[in-house]
Design an enzyme around this catalytic site. Structure first.
Site, PDB file in Angstrom:
ATOM      1  N   TYR A 174       0.806  -1.213   0.000  1.00  0.00           N
ATOM      2  CA  TYR A 174       0.000   0.000   0.000  1.00  0.00           C
ATOM      3  C   TYR A 174       0.855   1.287   0.000  1.00  0.00           C
ATOM      4  CZ  TYR A 174      -2.526   3.998   1.257  1.00  0.00           C
ATOM      5  OH  TYR A 174      -2.991   5.286   1.222  1.00  0.00           O
ATOM      6  N   HIS A 231      -2.391   1.104   7.111  1.00  0.00           N
ATOM      7  CA  HIS A 231      -3.467   0.638   6.231  1.00  0.00           C
ATOM      8  C   HIS A 231      -4.118  -0.646   6.736  1.00  0.00           C
ATOM      9  CE1 HIS A 231      -5.448   0.847   2.165  1.00  0.00           C
ATOM     10  NE2 HIS A 231      -5.337   2.114   2.494  1.00  0.00           N
TER      11      HIS A 231
HETATM   12  O1  KDG Z   1     -10.023   4.109  -1.495  1.00  0.00           O
HETATM   13  C1  KDG Z   1      -9.023   3.788  -0.606  1.00  0.00           C
HETATM   14  C2  KDG Z   1      -8.025   4.910  -0.479  1.00  0.00           C
HETATM   15  O2  KDG Z   1      -8.687   6.113  -0.307  1.00  0.00           O
HETATM   16  C3  KDG Z   1      -7.091   4.684   0.682  1.00  0.00           C
HETATM   17  O3  KDG Z   1      -6.355   3.534   0.413  1.00  0.00           O
HETATM   18  C4  KDG Z   1      -6.188   5.867   0.864  1.00  0.00           C
HETATM   19  O4  KDG Z   1      -5.458   5.061   2.992  1.00  0.00           O
HETATM   20  C5  KDG Z   1      -5.582   5.981   2.206  1.00  0.00           C
HETATM   21  C6  KDG Z   1      -5.126   7.305   2.621  1.00  0.00           C
HETATM   22  O5  KDG Z   1      -4.713   7.415   3.766  1.00  0.00           O
HETATM   23  O6  KDG Z   1      -5.182   8.223   1.803  1.00  0.00           O
HETATM   24 MG    MG Z   2      -5.158   5.821   4.974  1.00  0.00          MG
END
Ligand code: KDG
Ligand code: MG
Length: 422
Positions: A174, A231
């Site tokens: 992520y 995340h």
């Molecule tokens: O749709 C999911 C995203 O908005 C997310 O993964 C983004 O965790 C995120 C963030 O902190 O911007």
């Molecule tokens: Mg986030």
């Protein structure tokens, strides 16, 4: 002497909603934009974008909400919010709340335009001149990440979120760019007809992140505010251990250390660490976080005005948070259109318990052409515009260039195939 006040004539609105339209599409994102028209020519804009599920709030608006709006007085935003929320019977949920949120934003936009005032004036005026935002730095490895952070520091940002590739992790994870070299405003590409799959390993991550943070603090010192997003990937005990180890790097916040369905898990973390915790980007109502706020288990609330139902409920939530030492840190991933970012900009200008704003959309020429606005960003501060209303417009001709593109969030699996949290 007794002051005699003259009875003024009551100012009653006779305005009516005549039409409302929904547009889906945008440069690299499926923004869901609502435009509400009135018989007096004033219109309001709202954002119902729900990342990777965009067609659903759009259909909810078109099929169920817009027909009920026609003929209504746009000034009664509170009553209309209650009408839709209570009238749905099946309460809450991100799809419905994103649709209610778009209507609510558009009605506040109309009212502020009628008043000839920037929206923040209707909340109680400004508490600050510029609201601090944070950028997203990313690196396939720590050297890349250092370059990416340096790029934002050079641009004057005071706060940067840091996400780093983990040695030995079989795929990027992520917030981490797969390509080497500095990436400006890294945005995950979600397009595709099925979700991408990533491999995740909590042990490798927990071992490496403190080392990466050590290098970042060595390079940038402690003045720069650093944030990190887990995340939702750690178990409660792991999150407590990780928070304790990260504490020495003085993060501005540690985000989503563990999924917030089990809110008692945050108690374990609190017992082991004083690291500031930010949670809430997946919440869609005050009922998802009132316990976290009232028990002071978090430090920042991350809701968004889109899928948390609009300005009306979010403003109430901000007041509740303020009573419990919880500051705002509204979600501002690139999936939010400049309309909801403007709504959040006005809330940020007002909120006595403002913390920080995630901000990624300003600055691309295509986005600025679709959503002309006079809000500005300088030195990592968002300066809200003094134009009447939300201070952002929508160019319907530009919108014709875009249409819906299918996309999915990736899914994460452990190396043995077990499905994990993205
Ligand atoms: O749709 C999911 C995203 O908005 C997310 O993964 C983004 O965790 C995120 C963030 O902190 O911007
Ligand atoms: Mg986030």
């Amino acid at each position: 002497m007794i002051a005699v006040r003259k009875q003024e004539e009551a100012v009653e609105s006779t305005m009516k909603i005549t039409k409302a339209e929904v547009f889906v599409g945008g440069p690299g994102k499926n923004y869901v934009t609502l435009k509400i028209m009135t018989d007096e020519g004033i219109y309001g804009l709202g954002d119902a974008t729900l990342n990777n599920r965009e067609t659903l709030p759009a259909a909810y608006l078109v099929d169920y909400l817009i027909p009920c709006l026609i003929g209504k007085d746009p000034c009664n935003s509170e009553d209309l919010w209650q009408y839709f929320y209570r009238g749905a019977y099946f309460r809450r949920g991100p799809i419905a709340m994103a649709a209610f949120g778009a209507i609510d934003m558009a009605l506040w936009d109309i009212k502020a335009k009628m008043a000839g005032m920037p929206l923040y004036q209707l909340f109680g005026g400004k508490s600050r001149d510029g609201a601090m935002v944070y950028a997203h730095a990313t690196g396939a490895d720590i050297d890349d990440l250092i370059d990416s952070v340096a790029n934002y520091v050079d641009k004057g940002y005071k706060a940067v979120r840091v996400q780093c590739g983990i040695p030995g992790m079989p795929s990027s994870s992520y917030g981490v760019s797969e390509t080497r070299g500095t990436v400006d405003n890294y945005i995950t590409d979600f397009s595709g007809s099925v979700p991408n799959e990533e491999i995740w390993d909590s042990e490798k991550y927990m071992r490496y992140m403190p080392e990466a943070m050590d290098k970042l603090r060595d390079t940038f010192g402690f003045e720069l505010k650093l944030l990190h997003d887990v995340h939702h990937r750690l178990l409660p005990r792991e999150a407590a251990q990780f928070a304790r180890e990260m504490e020495q790097y003085r993060l501005f916040w540690l985000e989503d250390p563990t999924p917030a369905e089990n809110q008692d898990a945050l108690r374990l973390l609190r017992q082991h660490s004083t690291i500031p915790i930010a949670i809430g980007e997946v919440f869609n109502s005050v009922w998802d976080c009132n316990k976290l706020i009232e028990d002071e288990l978090i430090d920042f609330i991350r809701v968004a005005v889109t899928y948390a139902g609009g300005i009306t409920p979010v403003k109430r939530l901000v007041d509740l948070a303020g009573m419990h030492n919880v500051r705002t840190g509204f979600h501002g991933a690139p999936s939010h259109s400049p309309i909801s970012m403007a709504a959040q900009g006005h809330l940020n200008a007002w909120a006595p318990n403002f913390g920080i704003q995630e901000y990624l959309v300003l600055g691309t020429p295509e986005c600025d052409a679709l959503f002309p606005s006079s809000h500005t960003m300088t030195d990592g501060l968002f300066h809200v515009s003094d134009e009447p209303g939300l201070g952002v417009d929508f160019d319907e001709n530009e919108a014709k260039r875009y249409s819906y593109v299918q996309g999915f969030h990736p899914v994460a699996r452990l190396e043995d195939g077990t499905l994990w949290n993205y």
